[in-house]
Design an enzyme around this catalytic site. Sequence first.
Site, PDB file in Angstrom:
ATOM      1  N   CYS A 131     -79.923 -38.648   7.701  1.00 43.64           N
ATOM      2  CA  CYS A 131     -80.638 -38.079   8.844  1.00 43.64           C
ATOM      3  C   CYS A 131     -82.014 -38.725   8.999  1.00 43.64           C
ATOM      4  O   CYS A 131     -82.951 -38.380   8.275  1.00 43.64           O
ATOM      5  CB  CYS A 131     -80.779 -36.573   8.645  1.00 43.64           C
ATOM      6  SG  CYS A 131     -81.799 -35.807   9.904  1.00 43.64           S
ATOM      7  N   CYS A 134     -84.852 -36.286   9.989  1.00 42.07           N
ATOM      8  CA  CYS A 134     -85.347 -35.407   8.919  1.00 42.07           C
ATOM      9  C   CYS A 134     -86.173 -36.197   7.909  1.00 42.07           C
ATOM     10  O   CYS A 134     -87.206 -35.721   7.442  1.00 42.07           O
ATOM     11  CB  CYS A 134     -84.203 -34.746   8.148  1.00 42.07           C
ATOM     12  SG  CYS A 134     -82.771 -34.328   9.095  1.00 42.07           S
ATOM     13  N   ASP A 135     -85.725 -37.377   7.528  1.00 51.36           N
ATOM     14  CA  ASP A 135     -86.324 -38.067   6.374  1.00 51.36           C
ATOM     15  C   ASP A 135     -87.102 -39.330   6.731  1.00 51.36           C
ATOM     16  O   ASP A 135     -87.763 -39.909   5.865  1.00 51.36           O
ATOM     17  CB  ASP A 135     -85.205 -38.462   5.380  1.00 51.36           C
ATOM     18  CG  ASP A 135     -84.429 -37.248   4.908  1.00 51.36           C
ATOM     19  OD1 ASP A 135     -85.042 -36.170   4.834  1.00 51.36           O
ATOM     20  OD2 ASP A 135     -83.231 -37.371   4.636  1.00 51.36           O
TER      21      ASP A 135
END
Length: 304
Positions: A131, A134-135
């Site tokens: 992701c 997200c990261d």
Amino acid sequence: MTDVLIIGAGPAGLAAAIYVQRAGKKALLLEEYSYGGQIINTPEIENYPGIAKISGFDFATNLYQQAINLGAELVFEKAVEIEDKNDKKIVKGSQGNLYEAKAVIIATGAKNRHLGINKEEELIGRGISYCATCDGAFFKGKDVAVNGGGNTALSDALFLSDYCNKVYLIHRRDEFRGEAGNLEALRKKDNVEFILNSSVSSLLGEEKLEGLELTHKLTGEKRQIKVSGLFVAIGQEPANEDFKNVTDLDKAGYIFAGEDMRTKTAGIFTAGDCRTKEVRQLTTAASDGAVAALMACEYCNKNA
Ligand code: NAP
């Protein structure tokens, strides 16, 4: 007893909940993780009719709020079994709770496919991610790679190229499935390098990811690149095994259903990426959800 129990609160499940509530019936959503499904991790959506541009998070949150404001209820518990008792369906949750419903819609979507290579599971969170939204921020100013050739890989690479030093886009073929517009935008980026006809054959590093060994698909030639992050974007797989007693699954594990969203069991419907279909998009997931909801409501009325 609820009218329609919906398994999964992604775009298909939430769209179904909206239609069930607006049809005057009660929708209960069961969700394992968070509302929104995969779309919550998409940086920008630019192909949903009527919305020129929106982040996946905002889209999912709007959808969730719309369903909740209409009176749908969301419970965080994984559905692990459906028992068909003809006049009612009993859905068992992973925490042991039992839910009774007149009809059920399975909208479980799909989960990220893993590469299945050595050290992949150990290095998740230590360089391996599924992701970018997200990261991605953890890799600001660093060299990273994205693996895949679909829309997820292309939009992840675009997103990362805005703040990573360098982005390698690794794809096993020399043609992309993703949209031409995204590809064009990527080609204009100075810090994006395409590595085509290649697969990630090994992950380098012990405590954290330090690089990748790549194998050229046509020549067999191996090379290594140094990266601190690898974003795996090689598609999704369904997770419908728990429901194979009440549905038929195809070879890949998708639930067989036509455009009326009916499964082989009366009163059990499906919607979105978890069913057999040609096109898996946000718009088609929402469309499936609407159809499944109306079919489920009709079933409830006939079997009242
Ligand atoms: P996808 O379209 O299924 O693409 C997966 C890619 O990974 C393909 O290029 C495939 O290669 C490659 N691949 C599959 N298995 C692999 C393996 N074992 N090793 C290496 N490569 C592998 O998946 P996606 O990109 O996640 O997209 C899923 C759906 O969501 C698509 O319909 C997509 O359009 C949609 N989506 C839409 C948006 C948006 O609308 N904004 C954003 C993201 C995703 P091959 O091409 O060689 O098969």
